[in-house]
Scaffold this motif. Structure first.
Motif, short mmCIF file in Angstrom:
data_model
loop_
_atom_site.label_atom_id
_atom_site.label_comp_id
_atom_site.label_asym_id
_atom_site.label_seq_id
_atom_site.Cartn_x
_atom_site.Cartn_y
_atom_site.Cartn_z
N ARG A 155 32.25 33.37 -33.83
CA ARG A 155 30.70 33.69 -32.85
C ARG A 155 29.04 34.07 -32.97
O ARG A 155 28.84 34.88 -32.40
N SER A 156 29.07 33.32 -34.26
CA SER A 156 28.34 34.01 -35.10
C SER A 156 27.31 33.14 -35.46
O SER A 156 27.73 31.53 -36.05
N PHE A 157 25.67 32.75 -34.94
CA PHE A 157 24.46 31.60 -34.57
C PHE A 157 24.08 32.25 -35.11
O PHE A 157 23.56 33.07 -35.03
N GLY A 158 22.67 31.44 -36.19
CA GLY A 158 21.67 32.17 -36.67
C GLY A 158 20.27 31.75 -35.22
O GLY A 158 20.41 31.33 -34.63
N PRO A 159 19.78 33.50 -35.47
CA PRO A 159 18.49 33.49 -34.22
C PRO A 159 17.82 32.28 -34.25
O PRO A 159 17.61 31.28 -32.67
N ASN A 160 18.05 31.42 -35.20
CA ASN A 160 16.20 30.05 -35.00
C ASN A 160 17.47 29.02 -34.87
O ASN A 160 17.18 27.86 -34.67
N SER A 161 18.70 28.98 -34.75
CA SER A 161 20.02 27.24 -34.14
C SER A 161 19.49 27.31 -32.80
O SER A 161 18.44 28.27 -32.07
N ARG A 162 20.21 25.72 -32.51
CA ARG A 162 19.78 25.27 -31.33
C ARG A 162 21.22 26.61 -31.11
O ARG A 162 19.80 27.05 -29.70
N LEU A 163 21.92 26.74 -30.84
CA LEU A 163 22.54 27.54 -30.19
C LEU A 163 22.13 28.99 -30.18
O LEU A 163 22.17 29.92 -28.93
N GLY A 164 21.94 29.69 -31.21
CA GLY A 164 20.82 31.05 -31.07
C GLY A 164 19.72 30.80 -30.48
O GLY A 164 19.68 32.19 -29.65
#
Length: 432
Positions: free
Chosen positions: A155-164
């Protein structure tokens, strides 16, 4: 003396007759064990996970009860199978090393999925790499569904990714434990910025739905990976996608800080909590020279004279005590319920450390009034084969390390049960 060290310090306690076998060349006896190990079970994580997934879709009370029984049964069966392999093996050093790395990459059997899945990490991600490169073991562990779930990286997603950008945040748990517990160590000098950089590098590393694959459950979610280069420990990682995390892990594995932290921990586990500097440096240099070739590291440890010191400084953990007692009695296996209950009563149930740091490996933790009483109660309840001669067994298990005091206590015991208790609770048997 060295034949006892070979079977007890490097091994998991002598089988009847093993001390005699090791007498000709104790070091060679241990070195001969450096071959791959295998498990009796053919279960894999994705088959278990698939079953759990089917239970999850059916929300009925009956299905929930079946799922709970399945999880507990799987946990007990897989844990007991590992114990029985260790009890019966003729490669005890390799099973000791498996225990070491399983505790090094500790996961706790908790919650709906990890209860059943936790025992699969050691057999699928660790055991296949015990004689290979540490970097390969690292990658295998961090791509395994158990570690990804336990430390929340699925459940870890980069802040600037689409999911983030949709509000799904970065989780630092796995990255922090990689640096603190698994590789460099807490005092190696990494910073919070390094934790975040590594977390970004492995963002999007998650788990495929079991119903969508028949093989590897690892799944890279590109939409959740933080874009752009990362700066880790003063080194730039411009790689794209999943490869960025792989390259970062490979880099961390190659660092001298990792060589020192893990090799020193290994030496302290096998030999002593206060090993000589010469031994520590010898094993560490073997790691550095071979870029983390674990077999070469074991050979360096086994062949160094300081690893064969004739003082027994390691106090057995409950797991080690249980396995060595069963091996000493010549058992080929024990019942599942007996194995799990025994370790629970002695304070070390399988995969229940409750922390990524794993179970303690020091005498200060295990040599307590409660701990000794639990072991004594366990021994007193053993039903030992009447054909076993206790005084003969004492010689076979402890050899020249059997003290005259213990010999006399066993010989003069008022009952057979008392004699066995005195043997297994003796200082010679409790230490390795």
């Amino acid at each position: 003396m060295n034949n006892v060290i070979a079977t007890n310090r490097f091994g998991l306690g002598a089988l009847p007759g093993e001390i005699e076998t090791a007498s000709a060349d104790p070091a060679k006896h241990v070195l001969a064990q450096l071959t791959p190990i295998s498990f009796q079970s053919s279960d894999s994580s994705h088959s278990i996970a698939s079953t759990l997934q089917r239970f999850r879709k059916d929300a009925s009370e009956e299905s929930k009860k079946k799922a709970q029984k399945f999880r507990q049964a799987t946990y007990r069966r897989l844990s007991a199978e590992t114990l029985n392999n260790a009890i019966s093996t003729t490669q005890p050093f390799m099973w000791r090393i498996l225990d070491f790395f399983s505790n090094h990459f500790s996961v706790t059997a908790q919650g709906p999925y990890l209860t059943a899945l936790s025992p699969t990490l050691e057999r699928e991600a660790i055991a296949p790499h015990l004689l290979g490169k540490f970097s390969d073991m690292l990658l295998s562990v961090y791509r395994h569904p158990v570690m990804l779930t336990y430390l929340n990286n699925e459940r870890s997603f980069g802040p600037n990714s689409r999911l983030g950008k949709k509000g799904k945040g970065l989780n630092e748990n796995l990255a922090r434990e990689i640096l603190e517990l698994h590789t460099m160590g807490a005092t190696s000098g990494y910073t919070q910025s390094d934790v975040i950089a590594l977390a970004n590098g492995i963002s999007g590393w998650g788990i495929q739905s079991p119903e969508k694959t028949d093989c590897d459950l690892f799944f890279f979610r590109k939409a959740g990976h933080e874009p752009g280069k990362q700066e880790l420990l003063g080194h730039a990682f411009p790689q794209l996608g999943e490869q960025q995390g792989k390259t970062m892990l490979s880099y961390i594995a190659s660092l001298p800080e990792t060589a020192k932290f893990v090799s020193n921990k290994l030496v302290r586990h096998v030999v002593s909590n206060t090993p000589t500097t010469a031994l520590l440096q010898h094993v560490e240099q073997a790691w550095i020279k071979t870029d983390g070739d674990l077999k070469a590291v074991y050979v360096a440890l086994i062949t160094h004279p300081h690893a064969w010191q004739n003082t027994f400084e390691k106090f057995k953990t409950p797991r080690e005590f249980f396995i060595s007692a069963c091996r000493g009695l010549g058992l080929s296996s024990v019942k599942e319920s007996f194995a799990i209950r025994s370790l629970k009563e002695m304070g070390q149930p399988p995969f229940k450390a409750g922390s990524p740091a794993g179970f303690e490996d020091s005498e200060d933790f295990w040599n307590s009034g409660f701990g000794l009483m639990a072991r004594a109660n366990w021994v007193s309840n053993l039903h030992v084969n009447d054909q076993i001669e206790i005084q003969v067994l004492a010689e076979k298990l402890l050899g020249t390390t059997l003290s005259e005091n213990t010999r006399q206590l066993v010989a003069r015991a008022e009952s057979r049960e008392r004699a066995f208790a005195l043997l297994f609770m003796s200082p010679e048997f409790m230490r390795r």
